[in-house]
Design a protein around this motif. Structure first.
Motif, mmCIF file in Angstrom:
data_model
loop_
_atom_site.group_PDB
_atom_site.id
_atom_site.type_symbol
_atom_site.label_atom_id
_atom_site.label_comp_id
_atom_site.label_asym_id
_atom_site.label_seq_id
_atom_site.Cartn_x
_atom_site.Cartn_y
_atom_site.Cartn_z
ATOM 1 N N MET A 84 0.759 -0.991 0.074
ATOM 2 C CA MET A 84 0.063 -0.228 0.128
ATOM 3 C C MET A 84 0.951 1.360 0.078
ATOM 4 O O MET A 84 1.841 1.154 0.709
ATOM 5 N N PHE A 85 0.384 2.336 -0.600
ATOM 6 C CA PHE A 85 1.302 3.543 -0.860
ATOM 7 C C PHE A 85 0.434 4.615 -0.504
ATOM 8 O O PHE A 85 -0.567 4.861 -0.644
ATOM 9 N N LEU A 86 0.893 5.428 0.329
ATOM 10 C CA LEU A 86 0.366 6.657 1.162
ATOM 11 C C LEU A 86 1.059 7.783 0.504
ATOM 12 O O LEU A 86 2.138 7.920 0.956
ATOM 13 N N GLN A 87 0.570 8.562 -0.143
ATOM 14 C CA GLN A 87 0.982 9.884 -0.614
ATOM 15 C C GLN A 87 0.296 11.312 0.021
ATOM 16 O O GLN A 87 -0.970 11.357 -0.094
ATOM 17 N N GLY A 88 1.011 11.933 0.602
ATOM 18 C CA GLY A 88 0.310 13.344 1.135
ATOM 19 C C GLY A 88 -0.140 14.398 0.149
ATOM 20 O O GLY A 88 0.190 14.376 -1.244
ATOM 21 N N VAL A 89 -1.320 14.643 0.155
ATOM 22 C CA VAL A 89 -2.087 15.840 -0.346
ATOM 23 C C VAL A 89 -2.464 17.002 0.337
ATOM 24 O O VAL A 89 -2.423 17.043 1.610
ATOM 25 N N GLU A 90 -2.507 18.203 -0.399
ATOM 26 C CA GLU A 90 -2.902 19.428 0.367
ATOM 27 C C GLU A 90 -1.601 20.009 0.913
ATOM 28 O O GLU A 90 -1.070 21.240 0.431
ATOM 29 N N THR A 91 -0.970 19.159 1.733
ATOM 30 C CA THR A 91 0.253 19.783 2.356
ATOM 31 C C THR A 91 1.506 18.813 2.268
ATOM 32 O O THR A 91 1.259 17.687 2.024
ATOM 33 N N PRO A 92 2.609 19.269 2.080
ATOM 34 C CA PRO A 92 3.936 18.202 1.756
ATOM 35 C C PRO A 92 3.926 17.310 3.047
ATOM 36 O O PRO A 92 3.177 17.522 4.236
ATOM 37 N N LEU A 93 4.404 16.110 2.642
ATOM 38 C CA LEU A 93 4.519 14.998 3.773
ATOM 39 C C LEU A 93 5.755 15.203 4.622
ATOM 40 O O LEU A 93 6.784 14.441 4.355
ATOM 41 N N THR A 94 5.890 16.164 5.552
ATOM 42 C CA THR A 94 6.906 16.534 6.374
ATOM 43 C C THR A 94 6.702 15.759 7.625
ATOM 44 O O THR A 94 7.920 15.462 8.239
ATOM 45 N N ASP A 95 5.356 15.164 7.793
ATOM 46 C CA ASP A 95 5.337 14.624 9.219
ATOM 47 C C ASP A 95 5.205 13.130 8.866
ATOM 48 O O ASP A 95 4.474 12.339 9.436
ATOM 49 N N TYR A 96 6.131 12.521 8.124
ATOM 50 C CA TYR A 96 6.093 11.154 7.901
ATOM 51 C C TYR A 96 6.330 10.209 8.682
ATOM 52 O O TYR A 96 6.068 9.090 8.966
ATOM 53 N N ASP A 97 7.267 10.721 9.546
ATOM 54 C CA ASP A 97 7.746 9.763 10.677
ATOM 55 C C ASP A 97 6.579 9.462 11.564
ATOM 56 O O ASP A 97 6.412 8.342 12.165
ATOM 57 N N ARG A 265 -4.517 12.557 8.502
ATOM 58 C CA ARG A 265 -4.005 13.815 7.816
ATOM 59 C C ARG A 265 -4.762 13.335 6.159
ATOM 60 O O ARG A 265 -4.811 12.007 5.922
ATOM 61 N N PRO A 266 -5.007 14.182 5.292
ATOM 62 C CA PRO A 266 -5.324 13.720 3.788
ATOM 63 C C PRO A 266 -4.277 13.146 3.228
ATOM 64 O O PRO A 266 -3.198 13.835 3.155
ATOM 65 N N MET A 267 -4.539 11.976 2.588
ATOM 66 C CA MET A 267 -3.396 11.169 1.982
ATOM 67 C C MET A 267 -4.414 10.355 0.659
ATOM 68 O O MET A 267 -5.354 10.333 0.738
ATOM 69 N N ILE A 268 -3.304 10.050 -0.240
ATOM 70 C CA ILE A 268 -4.014 9.377 -1.369
ATOM 71 C C ILE A 268 -3.570 8.148 -0.948
ATOM 72 O O ILE A 268 -2.354 7.791 -0.825
ATOM 73 N N ASP A 269 -4.513 7.038 -1.192
ATOM 74 C CA ASP A 269 -3.918 5.609 -0.599
ATOM 75 C C ASP A 269 -4.151 4.922 -2.217
ATOM 76 O O ASP A 269 -5.345 4.695 -2.790
#
Length: 432
Positions: A84-97, A265-269
């Protein structure tokens, strides 16, 4: 001998013999042994036997190879790319940890790791090639199913400290790289200058060389520390995607419902089925088509059993009439020919099963032997993605093949046996 005498000789109500008695088996096996006058029947029975053997063996081997392809491709393609792949939307994926930590605690999730991914150009003094560069944390790389345990040169120890990059074996071979050599990586989007964006170029030491066993990946992937990849691809403090690995990749719908609340948070799955659906659908179609085509071999063998038994019934008409006058029932005659025909199918199925399993468990050594004899590469890895011919025997496939062969063998004997049972002894002996 007159017709009246024959009719009187046939018992009106002969006592029924026990089903599948020793007498019926004895007569059936006598009919299986060919005599000089029955050579044509023997030849047909022989071809029927060979057809069943080859059909069963071929189906078992083909199904094992198709299962091996699906399992190995899924294990390597999905094992390296995640489920599964989670990509950030609306804001950059800086809180990945934080996101990766929350997702990794979901029951059924085995690993959640942030990645920075980018296309690049790798070169050495001896060659150049396109590459897919992935930035990853050292602890995650050591746990990555497709890479862990597949390092053939060097080591991943101290990967995060920037000691170097890990390069796929085929790519390293193409660039003539060994551990300790330098590889230059060029990214098309580098620093912004008054004259535009200039490519970024940097040399890295090769710390490890891995071999996954799938040519596409071994010829493309380069892993570098996450922090270094963020700098190299101008993504400071960001991740491109979070890849999630689950215990049961076939139950992604349930896992998606469990993972979504943990993202916070908003993400594309996206899951592996969406990315590889057409590929695995093609494998399933090929498997079904091969099963249908090879089943025709057994169907032809079953038709040979029918023709052989019909000829045997015609040849044994007088013997059948004698048996009937001696008290054999119609059911007994039918069972005799059922045993005769079914024996060919049962023995052929057993021999085909042993032969098929023997070949299926030794497909790769057989391929290597044939390649050595013919001097040709019978399984080029650049065309088939895998470095060796896979084989995986599934019990349900073997049972399906054996069941189909036995069903066709038994079904093929019904009509000839019924004809033998319906034979009128008066007519058979009228002109004797």
């Amino acid at each position: 001998m007159t017709a009246i005498a024959l009719e009187a000789a046939v018992p009106e109500a002969a006592p029924a013999t026990r089903a599948f008695s020793a007498f019926e088996w004895m007569v059936a096996f006598r009919y299986l042994r060919a005599r000089n006058a029955q050579r044509s029947i023997s030849v047909i029975a022989g071809f029927s036997f060979l057809g069943i053997v080859l059909g069963v063996a071929a189906l078992i081997v083909v199904m094992a190879v198709m299962n091996g392809f699906r399992h190995d491709l899924m294990d390597k393609m999905i094992g390296l790319n995640g489920h599964m792949f989670l990509q950030g939307v609306e804001t950059p994926l800086t809180d990945y940890d934080a996101v990766a930590e929350r997702v990794s605690k979901v029951p059924g999730v085995t690993l959640a790791l942030p990645l920075v991914e980018g296309q690049a150009f790798a070169s050495s003094p001896y060659g150049s090639s396109g590459a897919l560069v992935r930035g990853i944390r050292g602890q995650d790389l050591a746990r990555l199913p497709g890479v862990a345990g597949h390092v053939i040169q060097g080591s991943l120890d101290g990967f995060d400290s920037g000691r170097g990059v890990a390069v796929g074996a085929k790519l390293a071979e193409h660039l003539s790289l060994r551990v300790g050599d330098k590889v230059t990586i060029i990214a098309p989007h580098g620093a912004e200058t008054p004259f535009g964006v200039t490519p970024r170029m940097k040399s890295y030491t090769v710390a490890a060389i891995f071999q996954i066993g799938m040519t596409t990946f071994d010829n493309t992937f380069i892993f570098m520390p996450l922090a270094e990849a963020q700098t190299f691809f101008n993504q400071d403090g960001e991740a491109s995607v979070i890849e999630v690995y689950v215990a049961d990749p076939d139950d992604m719908d349930a896992m998606r419902r469990a993972i979504e609340p943990a993202q916070q948070r908003p993400m594309i799955d996206t899951d592996w089925r969406q990315l590889n659906r057409s590929f695995f659908d093609v494998l399933a179609v090929e498997s079904n088509v091969m099963f249908a085509i090879l089943t025709l071999i057994m169907l032809v063998a079953a038709l040979n059993i029918i023709s052989g038994l019909i000829m045997l019934v015609q040849d044994k008409a007088r013997a059948i009439a004698v048996l009937r006058t001696m008290g054999a029932t119609r059911g007994s005659i039918m069972r005799i020919f059922l045993i005769t025909g079914a024996t060919i199918g049962f023995v052929g199925t057993a021999v085909g099963l042993v032969l098929g399993l023997l070949v299926a468990y030794n497909v790769e050594p057989i391929r290597k032997g044939l390649s050595w004899i013919t001097g040709a590469n019978l399984f080029p890895s650049e065309f088939y993605f895998l470095s060796q011919l896979p084989s995986r025997v599934e019990a349900h496939d073997v049972l399906a093949v054996v069941g189909l062969a036995l069903f066709l063998s038994i079904a093929a004997t019904i009509y000839p046996s019924w004809r033998a049972a319906r034979l009128d002894p008066v007519e058979a002996l009228r002109y004797e």
